[in-house]
Scaffold this active site. Structure first.
Site, PDB file in Angstrom:
ATOM      1  N   LYS A   1      22.017  45.851 -33.493  1.00  0.00           N
ATOM      2  CA  LYS A   1      21.574  46.205 -34.851  1.00  0.00           C
ATOM      3  C   LYS A   1      20.360  45.374 -35.242  1.00  0.00           C
ATOM      4  O   LYS A   1      20.360  44.152 -35.102  1.00  0.00           O
ATOM      5  CB  LYS A   1      22.684  45.938 -35.873  1.00  0.00           C
ATOM      6  CG  LYS A   1      23.823  46.912 -35.828  1.00  0.00           C
ATOM      7  CD  LYS A   1      24.950  46.483 -36.744  1.00  0.00           C
ATOM      8  CE  LYS A   1      24.779  46.986 -38.148  1.00  0.00           C
ATOM      9  NZ  LYS A   1      25.963  46.677 -38.987  1.00  0.00           N
TER      10      LYS A   1
HETATM   11  C1  E4P Z   1      27.637  48.793 -41.194  1.00  0.00           C
HETATM   12  O1  E4P Z   1      27.012  48.856 -40.211  1.00  0.00           O
HETATM   13  C2  E4P Z   1      27.268  48.037 -42.404  1.00  0.00           C
HETATM   14  O2  E4P Z   1      26.890  46.750 -42.098  1.00  0.00           O
HETATM   15  C3  E4P Z   1      28.384  48.077 -43.416  1.00  0.00           C
HETATM   16  O3  E4P Z   1      28.861  49.396 -43.484  1.00  0.00           O
HETATM   17  C4  E4P Z   1      27.972  47.582 -44.778  1.00  0.00           C
HETATM   18  O4  E4P Z   1      29.014  47.829 -45.680  1.00  0.00           O
HETATM   19  P1  E4P Z   1      29.050  47.140 -47.147  1.00  0.00           P
HETATM   20  O5  E4P Z   1      27.968  47.759 -47.951  1.00  0.00           O
HETATM   21  O6  E4P Z   1      30.434  47.470 -47.648  1.00  0.00           O
HETATM   22  O7  E4P Z   1      28.830  45.680 -46.908  1.00  0.00           O
END
Ligand code: E4P
Length: 218
Positions: free
Chosen positions: A83
């Site tokens: 990522k």
């Molecule tokens: C996924 O890849 C994201 O990092 C995650 O869904 C973020 O979620 P949040 O907005 O609840 O922190």
């Protein structure tokens, strides 16, 4: 639509994988902080439980650092996806990682134009954050529809991974909008199975079945 778990908690991942319907996992620094464990060790354990894509997030802010971290993550297991944030440096890192044969998940995406750039950089997954857009007063699931249309218009192969999912309603809406994947907290995944009428129907059928057994015994 594929279903992923958005957690670094091994118990939740084992339970989810045990249902046979979860095909991947996403993590981030906040989720790993909640577990309070070594990131790479935890990723290795996750990759042993789930054979599908497991996303690991870089924390460097420049492309060089992201690529270095990404290559380290990729050594952990074949199913690691790296990522990187949606920034100019993130897109530079994306192109370099893709050139090295490493799959990339472009994260922290909040607009259709950002998703367009990520697709042009060759990202494997693009992660629009639905819940955080809702928090900011926007209609998060509408972004999925926009990205779907743009990706279909130009035949982009990047997959839309709807992230920051907060509710079963979000899961339904992103599926209707054409997301390829939805990643969600374990508690939301559990709720997908539930409907009061299903429970009521099971009880009614079981009661009638037992009534029949009693009748047959008379
Ligand atoms: C996924 O890849 C994201 O990092 C995650 O869904 C973020 O979620 P949040 O907005 O609840 O922190």
């Amino acid at each position: 639509m594929q279903l992923f778990l958005d957690t670094a908690n091994l118990d939740e991942i084992r339970q989810g994988a045990g249902t046979g319907l979860i095909t991947g996992v996403t993590t981030n620094p906040t989720l790993i902080m909640k577990e309070g464990k070594d990131y790479k060790k935890t990723l290795k354990e996750i990759c042993n439980i789930v054979k599908g894509p497991v996303s690991a997030e870089t924390v460097s802010l420049n492309a060089e650092g992201m690529v270095k971290e990404g290559k380290e993550f990729a050594k952990i297991a074949k199913n690691i996806v790296v990522k990187v944030p949606m920034t100019p440096e993130g897109m530079k890192a994306c192109r370099l990682l893709v050139k090295s044969g490493i799959k990339v998940n472009t994260t922290l995406v909040f607009s259709a134009n950002q998703a367009l750039l990520a697709a042009k950089a060759g990202t494997y997954f693009v992660s629009p954050f639905i819940g955080r857009l809702d928090d900011a007063g926007e209609k998060g699931t509408e972004l999925i529809r926009e990205i779907r249309q743009i990706y279909d218009n130009y035949g982009f192969k990047s997959q839309i991974l709807a992230a920051s999912i907060r509710s079963t309603e979000h899961v339904k809406e992103v599926a209707m909008a054409g997301a390829d994947i939805a990643t969600m907290p374990f508690k939301v995944y559990e709720q997908l199975f539930n409907h009061a009428l299903t429970d009521k129907g099971i009880k009614m059928f079981l009661d009638d079945w037992q009534k029949l057994q009693r009748q047959l015994k008379k």
